[in-house]
Design a protein around this motif. Structure first.
Motif, PDB file in Angstrom:
ATOM      1  N   ASP A  39       0.808  -1.215   0.000  1.00  0.00           N
ATOM      2  CA  ASP A  39       0.000   0.000   0.000  1.00  0.00           C
ATOM      3  C   ASP A  39       0.844   1.269   0.000  1.00  0.00           C
ATOM      4  O   ASP A  39       0.307   2.374   0.069  1.00  0.00           O
ATOM      5  CB  ASP A  39      -0.936   0.008   1.223  1.00  0.00           C
ATOM      6  N   GLY A  40       2.156   1.101  -0.060  1.00  0.00           N
ATOM      7  CA  GLY A  40       3.036   2.257  -0.073  1.00  0.00           C
ATOM      8  C   GLY A  40       3.366   2.802   1.304  1.00  0.00           C
ATOM      9  O   GLY A  40       3.994   3.859   1.426  1.00  0.00           O
ATOM     10  N   MET A  41       2.948   2.093   2.362  1.00  0.00           N
ATOM     11  CA  MET A  41       3.261   2.541   3.714  1.00  0.00           C
ATOM     12  C   MET A  41       4.697   2.157   4.067  1.00  0.00           C
ATOM     13  O   MET A  41       5.143   1.046   3.785  1.00  0.00           O
ATOM     14  CB  MET A  41       2.303   1.957   4.746  1.00  0.00           C
ATOM     15  N   ILE A  42       5.400   3.070   4.685  1.00  0.00           N
ATOM     16  CA  ILE A  42       6.819   2.872   4.967  1.00  0.00           C
ATOM     17  C   ILE A  42       7.040   1.849   6.077  1.00  0.00           C
ATOM     18  O   ILE A  42       6.448   1.936   7.153  1.00  0.00           O
ATOM     19  CB  ILE A  42       7.467   4.213   5.368  1.00  0.00           C
ATOM     20  N   LEU A  43       7.914   0.891   5.791  1.00  0.00           N
ATOM     21  CA  LEU A  43       8.362  -0.062   6.799  1.00  0.00           C
ATOM     22  C   LEU A  43       9.749   0.316   7.307  1.00  0.00           C
ATOM     23  O   LEU A  43      10.108   0.048   8.436  1.00  0.00           O
ATOM     24  CB  LEU A  43       8.391  -1.482   6.216  1.00  0.00           C
ATOM     25  N   GLY A  44      10.525   0.935   6.440  1.00  0.00           N
ATOM     26  CA  GLY A  44      11.859   1.389   6.807  1.00  0.00           C
ATOM     27  C   GLY A  44      12.232   2.626   6.014  1.00  0.00           C
ATOM     28  O   GLY A  44      12.128   2.625   4.793  1.00  0.00           O
ATOM     29  N   GLY A  45      12.637   3.684   6.722  1.00  0.00           N
ATOM     30  CA  GLY A  45      13.036   4.914   6.032  1.00  0.00           C
ATOM     31  C   GLY A  45      12.134   6.092   6.308  1.00  0.00           C
ATOM     32  O   GLY A  45      12.100   7.050   5.523  1.00  0.00           O
ATOM     33  N   ASN A  46      11.405   6.060   7.422  1.00  0.00           N
ATOM     34  CA  ASN A  46      10.503   7.168   7.753  1.00  0.00           C
ATOM     35  C   ASN A  46      11.230   8.500   7.877  1.00  0.00           C
ATOM     36  O   ASN A  46      10.712   9.539   7.465  1.00  0.00           O
ATOM     37  CB  ASN A  46       9.753   6.860   9.059  1.00  0.00           C
ATOM     38  N   MET A  47      12.434   8.473   8.461  1.00  0.00           N
ATOM     39  CA  MET A  47      13.159   9.726   8.659  1.00  0.00           C
ATOM     40  C   MET A  47      13.671  10.280   7.333  1.00  0.00           C
ATOM     41  O   MET A  47      13.666  11.489   7.116  1.00  0.00           O
ATOM     42  CB  MET A  47      14.314   9.525   9.637  1.00  0.00           C
ATOM     43  N   ARG A  48      14.122   9.391   6.436  1.00  0.00           N
ATOM     44  CA  ARG A  48      14.559   9.852   5.122  1.00  0.00           C
ATOM     45  C   ARG A  48      13.389  10.438   4.346  1.00  0.00           C
ATOM     46  O   ARG A  48      13.525  11.443   3.647  1.00  0.00           O
ATOM     47  CB  ARG A  48      15.218   8.704   4.343  1.00  0.00           C
ATOM     48  N   TYR A  49      12.237   9.802   4.469  1.00  0.00           N
ATOM     49  CA  TYR A  49      11.031  10.325   3.819  1.00  0.00           C
ATOM     50  C   TYR A  49      10.697  11.716   4.363  1.00  0.00           C
ATOM     51  O   TYR A  49      10.379  12.636   3.598  1.00  0.00           O
ATOM     52  CB  TYR A  49       9.863   9.372   4.060  1.00  0.00           C
ATOM     53  N   LYS A  50      10.788  11.862   5.673  1.00  0.00           N
ATOM     54  CA  LYS A  50      10.488  13.147   6.296  1.00  0.00           C
ATOM     55  C   LYS A  50      11.444  14.222   5.791  1.00  0.00           C
ATOM     56  O   LYS A  50      11.042  15.356   5.499  1.00  0.00           O
ATOM     57  CB  LYS A  50      10.586  13.020   7.823  1.00  0.00           C
ATOM     58  N   ALA A  51      12.732  13.871   5.676  1.00  0.00           N
ATOM     59  CA  ALA A  51      13.729  14.816   5.170  1.00  0.00           C
ATOM     60  C   ALA A  51      13.444  15.176   3.719  1.00  0.00           C
ATOM     61  O   ALA A  51      13.540  16.344   3.315  1.00  0.00           O
ATOM     62  CB  ALA A  51      15.127  14.223   5.304  1.00  0.00           C
TER      63      ALA A  51
END
Length: 221
Positions: free
Chosen positions: A50-62
């Motif tokens: 579904d495109g939900m992040i499992l790893g990399g939330n902080m990189r996505y936020k940046a």
């Protein structure tokens, strides 16, 4: 698992992500990505079907912060990075050109981990944020304290008080390798005084000094 370039609009932050990031460390992460855009490809974000992040939330936020910047803001920020001082004009131009193009359609490289079971996904979210390793400070001795701090490494020379285990840097090796360490923590305004006391004047500024560097020196004039 397949890696694809995915628009940020199709990536969803994980509301159950157990990891947080301070505003200061987020700024460091933004700078790291801006100065090294290949990080997007080398460290892809991991998502479910579904495109939900499992790893990399902080990189996505940046990346979301970068996506909200103007071209002028990005160019100005890159030009003021400490690392830009050692880069050629061509290297800086290539870096800024990448981000100018990226802004037209912000994306990240994404790994589709939809084949994982629900239990595996939940475990991955936690395990991906666990840090078992410790820094080998001797291996980092050729970098300056400023470089390490720019890259988000919490050094023993950090000026902020160390108050909890969650904010303290990794412990230095000690009895296990039969070596001792002496740590000196001081406020910024007393740096010159500490350097005089330890006779560091004339030595390259770095985080770790070996004993032979300090004792095998000519006597002060």
């Amino acid at each position: 698992m397949k890696t694809t370039k995915t628009p940020l609009t199709q990536i969803k932050p994980n509301p159950g992500n157990p990891r947080t990031i301070s505003p200061e460390n987020l700024e460091l992460l933004i700078n790291s990505i801006l100065e090294f855009p290949r990080m997007l490809e080398i460290r892809p974000i991991v998502t479910d079907k579904d495109g939900m992040i499992l790893g990399g939330n902080m990189r996505y936020k940046a990346l979301m912060v970068i996506a909200g910047m103007s071209v002028d803001e990005i160019i100005d920020r890159i030009s003021h990075l400490r690392s830009s001082e050692s880069k050629t004009e061509d290297e800086i131009r290539k870096c800024t050109t990448f981000w100018i193009e990226w802004l037209k359609s912000p994306y990240s490289h994404v790994v589709d981990a939809s084949t994982l079971t629900e239990a595996d996904k939940q475990a991955f979210v936690v395990k991906d944020n666990v840090n078992f390793g410790q820094w080998d400070w001797d291996a980092l001795e050729n970098f300056t304290q400023e470089e390490l701090q720019d890259w988000g490494v919490q050094t023993w020379g950090a000026l902020e008080p160390i108050t909890t285990a969650s904010t303290a840097p990794d412990p230095l090796p000690g009895a296990a390798d039969n070596r001792e360490r002496i740590i000196v923590i001081f406020p910024r305004e007393r740096r010159a005084e500490v350097e005089r006391m330890l006779r560091l004047a004339g030595l390259p500024q770095k985080q770790v000094y070996r004993i032979d560097e300090l004792i095998n020196r000519p006597a002060d004039e």
